[in-house]
Design an enzyme around this catalytic site. Structure first.
Site, short mmCIF file in Angstrom:
data_model
loop_
_atom_site.label_atom_id
_atom_site.label_comp_id
_atom_site.label_asym_id
_atom_site.label_seq_id
_atom_site.Cartn_x
_atom_site.Cartn_y
_atom_site.Cartn_z
N LYS A 154 4.40 -11.47 3.74
CA LYS A 154 3.00 -11.53 3.66
C LYS A 154 2.66 -11.71 2.08
CE LYS A 154 -0.21 -8.24 3.60
NZ LYS A 154 -0.72 -8.42 2.16
N SER B 96 0.78 -1.16 0.06
CA SER B 96 -0.05 0.16 -0.06
C SER B 96 0.99 1.16 0.05
CB SER B 96 -0.83 0.13 1.14
OG SER B 96 -0.22 -0.23 2.53
N GLU C 10 -8.98 -9.74 4.73
CA GLU C 10 -9.57 -8.33 4.44
C GLU C 10 -10.71 -8.15 3.81
OE1 GLU C 10 -6.20 -6.21 1.87
OE2 GLU C 10 -7.85 -4.45 1.64
N ASP D 27 6.00 -6.91 2.62
CA ASP D 27 4.69 -7.54 1.99
C ASP D 27 5.04 -7.82 0.35
OD1 ASP D 27 1.78 -8.04 1.17
OD2 ASP D 27 1.53 -5.79 1.08
O1 KIV Z 1 -0.31 -3.39 1.45
C1 KIV Z 1 -0.97 -3.13 2.49
O2 KIV Z 1 -1.00 -2.22 3.36
C2 KIV Z 1 -1.94 -4.54 2.72
C3 KIV Z 1 -3.09 -4.32 3.42
C4 KIV Z 1 -3.97 -3.61 2.90
C5 KIV Z 1 -3.31 -5.66 4.17
O3 KIV Z 1 -1.69 -5.59 2.19
#
Ligand code: KIV
Length: 286
Positions: free
Chosen positions: A117, A49, A186, A87
């Site tokens: 993640k 994000s 989510e 992420d």
């Molecule tokens: O990138 C992010 O912050 C996420 C959240 C929306 C779960 O993957």
């Protein structure tokens, strides 16, 4: 729980068993990471994000591994004693198990992350297993998965029909079965999320998945009222940083224009006895 001591995945799993909720936010930079660690945040996510919140992209798809690594490094420096997940951005794992392992490894080796993640359920199970086999902690992410929002028909809540809820349950069970240590849901109805959290033994965290999960995640830029483009329904704003910053900048502009800034206290004065000599010096330039 996180005051002073860096949590491990085992601590987070124990929190679930003890019924203690996990408080989790995203962070993209050094100061925010420092604030979060000082506040006692249990976990951080350097989310893709950051594409929207830091770079102003319309979505997460353009985000690259190199961008993620730089932000993870900054967050790690700011929060050395906090459990932080990196992420995996779009196309860092979709292409092959080998790419998934290589890129997950970069988060650990180059940025000191505690795990990664990645989005997807059954269809990314071989990626999850490959990363786990490399010894990396994995958090699954199902429900609204922004990287594949095109296939979902947009940023839409998932699991709102029985058929869709069943798919989520199957994905969640497969992720736990594969060995992932955590799962993020989510934009899922609370009853569906609650069932999954109850069914799984690993921590099941919520972003927009209601109160029955083992903890909550919010995007920090939403939480502090910094991100302005849109605000998802599940966001609670705890501050209005956009207003605070805009007010401060407006006041600064006014002070510069009126000459009220800088004041005497913002100036470096000449050393004792030098001012008189300086006045003599500049006479030579008349
Ligand atoms: O990138 C992010 O912050 C996420 C959240 C929306 C779960 O993957």
């Amino acid at each position: 729980m996180a005051q002073g001591k860096k949590l491990s995945i085992l601590d987070l799993q124990k929190m679930k068993r003890n019924g203690e909720k996990v408080a989790w936010i995203t962070a993209y930079d050094y100061p925010t990471a420092q604030f979060a660690e000082a506040a006692g945040m249990d976990m951080l996510l350097v989310g893709d994000s950051l594409g929207m919140c830091v770079y102003g992209y319309e979505g997460t798809v353009p985000v690259t591994m190199d961008q993620c690594i730089v932000h993870c490094q900054a967050v790690r420096r700011g929060a050395p004693n906090t459990f932080v997940l990196g992420d995996m951005p779009f196309m860092s794992y979709q292409t092959s198990d080998v790419d998934a392992v290589r890129n997950a490894g970069r988060f650990i080796k180059e940025a000191g992350m505690d795990g990664v993640k990645l989005e997807g359920g059954i269809r990314v199970i071989s990626r999850i297993k490959a990363i786990l086999d490399a010894g990396v902690v994995v958090c699954g992410h199902i429900g609204l998965t922004p990287q594949s929002s095109g296939q979902l028909g947009g940023h839409k809540a998932q699991g709102r029909t029985v058929a869709s809820a069943k798919l989520l349950i199957e994905d969640a069970l497969a992720i736990e079965e594969a060995g992932a240590q955590m799962l993020l849901l989510e934009a899922v109805p609370p009853e569906v999320a609650g069932f999954i959290a109850h069914k799984l033994t690993i921590p099941v965290l919520s972003i927009g998945a209601g109160p029955y999960c083992d903890g909550q995640l919010l995007i920090v830029s939403d939480l502090i009222g910094q991100f302005q483009a849109f605000t998802p329904k599940f966001v609670k704003k705890y501050a209005n940083v956009a207003q605070v910053v805009t007010d401060a900048l407006t006041a600064y502009i006014k002070d510069v224009k009126t000459g009220d800034f800088p004041a005497d206290e913002h100036c470096y004065h000449m050393l004792k006895g030098e001012k008189e000599k300086f006045e003599e010096l500049i006479k030579d330039y008349d």
